[in-house]
Structure formats: structure tokens, C-alpha cells
Design a protein around this motif. Structure first.
Motif, PDB file in Angstrom:
ATOM      1  N   PHE A 156       0.850  -1.200   0.000  1.00 37.44           N
ATOM      2  CA  PHE A 156       0.000   0.000   0.000  1.00 37.44           C
ATOM      3  C   PHE A 156       0.881   1.243   0.000  1.00 37.44           C
ATOM      4  O   PHE A 156       1.934   1.257   0.639  1.00 37.44           O
ATOM      5  CB  PHE A 156      -0.857   0.088   1.270  1.00 37.44           C
ATOM      6  N   GLU A 157       0.399   2.273  -0.702  1.00 38.37           N
ATOM      7  CA  GLU A 157       1.020   3.597  -0.570  1.00 38.37           C
ATOM      8  C   GLU A 157      -0.106   4.560  -0.284  1.00 38.37           C
ATOM      9  O   GLU A 157      -1.132   4.522  -0.958  1.00 38.37           O
ATOM     10  CB  GLU A 157       1.680   4.021  -1.886  1.00 38.37           C
ATOM     11  N   PHE A 158       0.081   5.419   0.684  1.00 36.98           N
ATOM     12  CA  PHE A 158      -1.005   6.356   0.973  1.00 36.98           C
ATOM     13  C   PHE A 158      -0.462   7.624   1.590  1.00 36.98           C
ATOM     14  O   PHE A 158       0.674   7.689   2.049  1.00 36.98           O
ATOM     15  CB  PHE A 158      -2.063   5.708   1.873  1.00 36.98           C
ATOM     16  N   GLU A 159      -1.319   8.628   1.569  1.00 34.33           N
ATOM     17  CA  GLU A 159      -0.932   9.935   2.074  1.00 34.33           C
ATOM     18  C   GLU A 159      -1.948  10.349   3.115  1.00 34.33           C
ATOM     19  O   GLU A 159      -3.146  10.189   2.914  1.00 34.33           O
ATOM     20  CB  GLU A 159      -0.939  10.934   0.901  1.00 34.33           C
ATOM     21  N   ILE A 160      -1.441  10.871   4.205  1.00 30.38           N
ATOM     22  CA  ILE A 160      -2.340  11.376   5.237  1.00 30.38           C
ATOM     23  C   ILE A 160      -2.184  12.880   5.285  1.00 30.38           C
ATOM     24  O   ILE A 160      -1.065  13.397   5.346  1.00 30.38           O
ATOM     25  CB  ILE A 160      -2.013  10.752   6.611  1.00 30.38           C
TER      26      ILE A 160
END
Lengths: 264, 405
Positions: free
Chosen positions: B369-373
Motif C-alpha cells: 500500500f502507498e497512501f498519504e495522510i
């Protein structure tokens, strides 16, 4: 055109501070400092004194101290050449300002003559010292000299604006400017006088095409007592030609001003 | 009254292979100006703002933000359309415009002030405040040429001057993204102070927290066109929702197509944030759930999974493992809940390992997974990057112990 001059006057604080910047920075980190403004014209004068001693024919015409003829010519020519070059390069030199802040662009061109103007004033003091040394009288005519300087400034700014405006897009102009200055030195009466040319049929065209001829001669008229120069009509021709150049310069500049930043 | 109006503005640049034409194509283009490629930096941009509005301008690199600011501050002219700007404008497209390295700090204050449109008297009357704002280090080296300044001092002096401009309309480009944290705090504080006055501000920034807190309106540019324009909350919501980088789920129907090796294959992996009803993007306050289902061909094996969370810098922030249990071959499902107010804002990626007997790695699903918060703050006056990888909100008990009169 009047409008753009008015804009410059409205921002005179900026004009003066840019001029002050150029002057302050000019001789920073030099040992001799402002003395360079003395050394440069004197050195040029010595070159020609030496050269003309070897070629007596050129120095034979004089009723006046030969050194004063040379120095006055060099003084006025240097002012014209330096201020003209400064104006034409000013836009590129200040491109960091032009691309980041808006203000009337003419201010940059106008302020860039400050350094040459200061050099001229220092040179004038040297000239007066030379006069005293050669015991040549200084007359009240010298009070007209500032007016002559103003006319020269109009001409050099005008010519600088014309070439400077085009040099933003066509950098070839930057290569041409030194050639103009070099040729100009020899086709203008900097190290000679126009005595022998006055009767030539093409003299009038010479005056129109090269206003600096008349301006150097008029300068000598106000600086050297009894110097025989061009007549009033010839002077008016010179004046018209210089102002015309100024008007053309401003007009071209105003027309191209808006596109400068896109070519920087 | 509309203080800034922009009517279907377009800006086109002519592209030629070399900007200063050679004599060959120079002469060619001189005689026919048709055959040039053009690049549309801005196309049909229209919007208007009222006096006192603070407009944030956002968009990706190359969206036309800087071109728009240059047109608004009259540095360049639009190719099409009209612009009406009613009032005295100061534009800060960089810090310390026109600083001359050979001049002293004192001289540069006057120079830069004049370039930005202040009169000599205005600068004189504010001189002490400017030096004061720039900090004690500047005051000490006021008569030293700025070429001897550190880059931090240079920026502080530049910002201090711009902070004392007094225009009706202020145009600012990213100048806040410079300087150390301490100075950023000071300069953003100053921005907020200016914003509180009846000034109109146009502000280009990548710092969405700053835009959110300073601006009441936002213009979102994309490829030189207006994508959205309106109230900041709504615009940022859609902008973040569209732009948050995500690789959030994988699902594979049959064993043969799925990633993995001969005994372990990925069936389904999903990461699912519980978003706020009002905010369409993932912020620091949202909790999230990770599910991870895989095929195993091993019979009666002691398996567990181990999950690594990495920051975008590659540093592992934490690692958690499941208990070890005996599984038969088939599909094995896992689920992990991670609370909100735990990870700080930033970009993260996650790897999941399947482990046998507590030590033998059967397969490592890297970068699953790659994600941005996104950042989330309320009622703040500090918009700089919140430090650290985690941002827990453990309660802090703070009381007054004694009172002295």
C-alpha cells in the motif's frame, strides 16, 4: 511619451536609489576607489599625446593647448559612450528585477547613466586642474556645460533605449554595441577637431547622422576660451537630431516594454 | 466592490527550438510568423474577488499559478482577456528581490523597500521595526555586505522588509516556505496578522494548512485552466480527495494471476480509512483498517503475518506481528485496525510478510500500500510541518501550581 516620463518622475525615490546603488557598487573592493574615474581618461589622453608626438601632422592645427583639446574630447566621448552602453545593457543587467517586480521599466534605463555622470563630473574637475596647469583661462561659458550634458544624456539614453529594447530578444545587438563605440570614437572629433571638415559638402549630413560631433564641438566651445566651433544653425541641427533620437528611443521602448519579461 | 477582476485571461508563449533565433530560422520566422508552436500557460481564466478577500491559489507544478501571479502583478501582460486591479499592489514573488550582494544590510533595506514600492520616508519611519523583526543577528551585522550573510539571515532580512509593506492588495508566492522553523512561525504569524486586517491577499502555496487557515476563497488551477473556484473548505476538500496519492486495494480472482510464490499468493489487500462526513480526504484524525487475505498451499503450518509501516524516507516507523497459529491450506484472512490521531501527516507505505514458525519468511509483499495522510488542525496559528512520524493526542495535564503576586 509624456505619460511615461511622468511615471518615472513619480517614482523618483526608486530612480535615485538605483543610481546610488550603481555608484556605491562601482568602486567597491578597489584600492584606488573613485580615483579610477581620474586615471581612465588621463591614461587615454596620454596614449594620444604620445601617438601624436610621433605623427606631427595631426597635432599641427592647434592654437590651443593640445592636451586640453584631447582631454575635453575624451571626457565628453567617454560620458556618451559609457552612458549609452550602460543604458543598452541595463535591462539585461537588471533582469532579476524585471522578472520579479513591476515598476516603470524606464527607471532602470534612466538610473543607469548615474555612474557615467559621476565619472564625467570628476573628469571635469581634472580638466579644470589641467586648465590651471597650462594657464589657460576658464570663462563663464563653462556654466552652459550642464545644458550640453543634458543634451548628450538625451542622445545617449535615446540610442541606448533603441538598441537595448531590441537586445532583449536579439542578443546579437550586444555584440554590435562595442563595435559602434569603437567606430564612433574614430568617426567623431574626439582626438581631432573639425576645422578641416567644415567646408566639405557632406558636413551637414555628418552632423545629422552623428549628433555627437556637434555635441563634442559645443562642449569644447563652452570649455575652451576662444574655440572656434560650429555655428548656431549647425548646433540646432545637432540638437534636433539628438532629441529625435530620444523620442524614437522612448517610443520603441514603450512599444516593446510589455514583452521584455517573456524574452529574458 | 470587486477589487480584482480577471476576465477570460489567456497567456500564450511561443515555443521555438532556441529562444534567440539563429539567422536561418530567425529570418524564416521573421517573414512568416505563423509556423511557431505555442504553449498555453493560461487558458480562459476568469474569477473576481472582493475587497478583504484572501484568495489561496493552488494547483500542481506547471498549473499556471506563477504565470497568473506575474500577470496580476503587471510583470507580464496577458495575451488575451482583461485584468482589473483596483488599489495599490505589492507583489512578493521572491524574498529579497534586488538585494545587491556588495551592499550592506542597511543599504539593502532602502534598496529593496524602494523596489517593492515604498517611499524613502516610509522606509525611514519603519526602519527600526524592520531590523527588530529581522532579529538580533541582523541588527548586529547591519553594516556588513549581505554577501557575507548566511542564507537564513538573507531570507530573514528580505521577509522583514516585505512584512512592513502597506499595500491594499498583497500578492505572495510561496515565500513562506523558506527559513528555519522559528522564522516560518514568525512570518506566518505576520501573514495572519495582515490577513486579519481589511487587506486583500492573493497567496500561492503548496502549504494547504496555511491556505486553509488564511484564505476564505481558493482558486484551483489545472493545466492553465480554472478547475474550481469558491469557498476554501469546499475547494480544498475536492482538491485533496482528487490528489491524495493512494494505492489502496488489490484483489485477485485466481491463484495463478496473483503475486507471490509457489506456496503463498495474495488474494485481497485493502486499506480503508474511516473519513469524516464533512471531509472527503484522509487526515491525521481518521482511523483506518487494513485487510489482508492470502492463499497458502502449506498443510498444518505455523503461520503469522508481520506488517511494516515505512515513512516516505524509507525509515520503518513500526512493525507489528500477529500471533502464530496453525493453518491448513486455503485462504487466510487478516484484519488490523489502526486508530486515528496516531500517524502524523505525510506519505507512507506498507509491506506485509507471511512468516512460518515465527522466523522463516515465506514471502514479503513489498510496498503493498502507498497512501498519504493530510494535515488536520483546528484553530491554529502555526502552519509549519508538524514534526515527528506520529502525532498522538495523549492528554497532558497542566495546572497552575502556585501563584505569585
Amino acid at each position: 511619451m509624456i505619460k511615461s516620463i511622468k511615471e518615472v518622475i513619480a517614482e523618483k525615490d526608486l530612480l535615485f536609489i538605483l543610481a546610488k546603488r550603481d555608484i556605491t557598487v562601482r568602486y567597491k573592493q578597489t584600492v584606488l576607489g573613485i580615483l579610477w574615474a581620474v586615471i581612465r581618461p588621463v591614461a587615454t589622453m596620454f596614449v594620444f599625446i604620445f601617438a601624436f608626438k610621433q605623427i606631427p601632422a595631426l597635432s599641427s592645427t592647434n592654437k590651443y593647448p593640445f592636451q586640453l583639446i584631447l582631454f575635453s574630447g575624451i571626457l565628453v566621448w567617454n560620458y556618451f559612450a559609457n552612458s549609452f552602453q550602460a543604458v543598452s545593457n541595463s535591462l539585461l543587467v537588471n533582469s532579476n528585477l524585471i522578472s520579479k517586480v513591476y515598476f516603470p521599466r524606464l527607471i532602470i534605463a534612466f538610473s543607469s547613466i548615474a555612474v557615467s555622470l559621476l565619472d564625467l563630473l570628476i573628469g571635469l574637475v581634472v580638466y579644470l586642474i589641467l586648465c590651471i596647469y597650462f594657464q589657460y583661462p576658464i570663462t563663464f561659458n563653462i556654466l552652459y556645460f550642464p545644458l550640453v550634458i543634458i543634451v548628450i544624456s538625451f542622445f545617449s539614453i535615446g540610442l541606448g533605449l533603441i538598441l537595448g529594447s531590441f537586445s532583449i530578444k536579439y542578443r546579437d545587438i550586444l555584440q554590435i554595441i562595442p563595435i559602434v563605440v569603437q567606430y564612433g570614437f574614430f568617426v567623431s572629433p574626439v582626438v581631432f577637431t573639425i576645422d578641416s571638415l567644415l567646408n566639405k559638402s557632406w558636413f551637414i549630413y555628418y552632423l545629422i547622422l552623428n549628433p555627437i560631433v556637434g555635441l563634442i564641438e559645443i562642449s569644447r566651445y563652452v570649455l575652451l576660451e576662444g574655440y572656434k566651433s560650429i555655428n548656431l544653425l549647425q548646433f540646432l541641427i545637432t540638437l534636433t537630431s539628438a532629441f529625435l533620437c530620444f523620442i524614437i528611443g522612448i517610443t520603441i521602448f514603450n512599444k516593446r516594454e510589455n514583452s521584455f519579461v517573456d524574452h529574458l | 466592490m470587486k477589487i480584482v477582476e480577471v476576465e477570460s485571461v489567456g497567456k500564450t508563449y511561443k515555443l521555438s527550438n532556441n529562444d534567440s533565433p539563429s539567422y536561418k530560422n530567425g529570418l524564416k520566422s521573421f517573414f512568416n510568423s505563423e509556423s511557431k508552436q505555442v504553449f498555453n500557460a493560461l487558458t480562459d481564466v476568469s474569477f473576481s474577488i472582493n475587497k478583504g478577500d484572501k484568495l489561496g491559489i493552488i494547483g500542481n507544478n506547471g498549473a499556471g499559478k506563477s504565470t497568473l501571479l506575474k500577470i496580476l502583478s503587471r510583470i507580464t501582460q496577458p495575451t488575451k482577456g482583461n485584468i482589473y486591479v483596483r488599489g495599490k499592489v505589492a507583489s512578493l514573488l521572491e524574498v529579497g528581490t534586488g538585494f545587491h550582494p556588495e551592499l550592506s544590510g542597511r543599504e539593502n533595506i532602502f534598496l529593496n523597500g524602494a523596489i517593492l514600492g515604498m517611499t524613502k520616508n516610509e522606509i525611514k519611519s519603519q526602519f527600526d521595526e524592520i531590523v527588530d523583526f529581522a532579529g538580533p543577528q541582523i541588527a548586529q551585522f547591519l553594516d556588513t555586505p549581505v554577501k557575507r550573510y548566511s542564507s537564513g539571515m538573507y531570507v530573514r532580512l528580505g521577509f522583514a522588509i516585505s512584512a512592513h509593506l502597506n499595500p491594499e492588495i498583497l500578492i505572495v508566492d510561496e515565500v513562506l516556505a523558506v527559513g528555519d522553523a522559528d522564522f516560518q512561525k514568525k512570518s506566518l504569524g505576520k501573514m495572519k496578522e495582515v490577513a486579519a486586517q481589511e487587506k486583500t491577499i492573493l497567496f500561492v502555496s503548496h502549504n494547504l494548512t496555511a491556505v486553509q487557515n488564511l484564505c476564505n476563497k481558493t482558486l484551483h488551477l489545472e493545466n492553465g485552466k480554472v478547475k474550481h473556484f469558491g469557498e476554501t473548505g469546499a475547494i480544498l476538500n475536492s482538491y485533496m480527495a482528487e490528489n491524495q496519492s493512494r494505492k489502496l486495494n488489490h484483489e485477485f480472482e485466481n491463484f495463478n494471476d496473483a503475486p507471490g510464490n509457489e506456496i503463498i499468493r495474495l488474494k485481497k489487500a485493502e486499506i480503508f480509512p474511516q473519513l469524516d462526513p464533512n471531509i472527503d480526504y484522509w487526515t491525521t484524525q481518521n482511523s483506518f483498517t487494513i485487510t489482508f487475505d492470502f492463499w497458502s498451499l502449506l498443510k498444518s503450518a505455523n503461520l503469522n503475518i508481520s506488517l511494516h509501516v515505512f515513512a516516505s524516507t524509507g525509515e520503518c516507523i513500526f512493525n507489528i506481528g500477529s500471533e502464530i497459529k496453525v493453518f491448513e491450506s486455503g485462504i487466510i484472512a487478516t484484519k488490523i485496525d489502526i486508530p486515528g490521531n496516531f500517524l502524523n501527516d505525510g506519505n507512507y507505505y506498507i509491506s506485509v510478510m507471511v512468516v512460518q514458525d515465527g522466523s522463516k519468511v515465506l514471502y514479503n509483499f513489498e510496498n503493498l500500500f502507498e497512501f498519504e495522510i493530510a494535515d488536520y488542525r483546528e484553530n491554529t496559528s502555526w502552519f509549519g510541518k508538524w514534526p515527528g512520524y506520529v502525532r498522538p493526542n495523549f492528554p497532558i495535564n497542566i495546572v497552575q501550581l502556585t501563584k505569585s503576586n
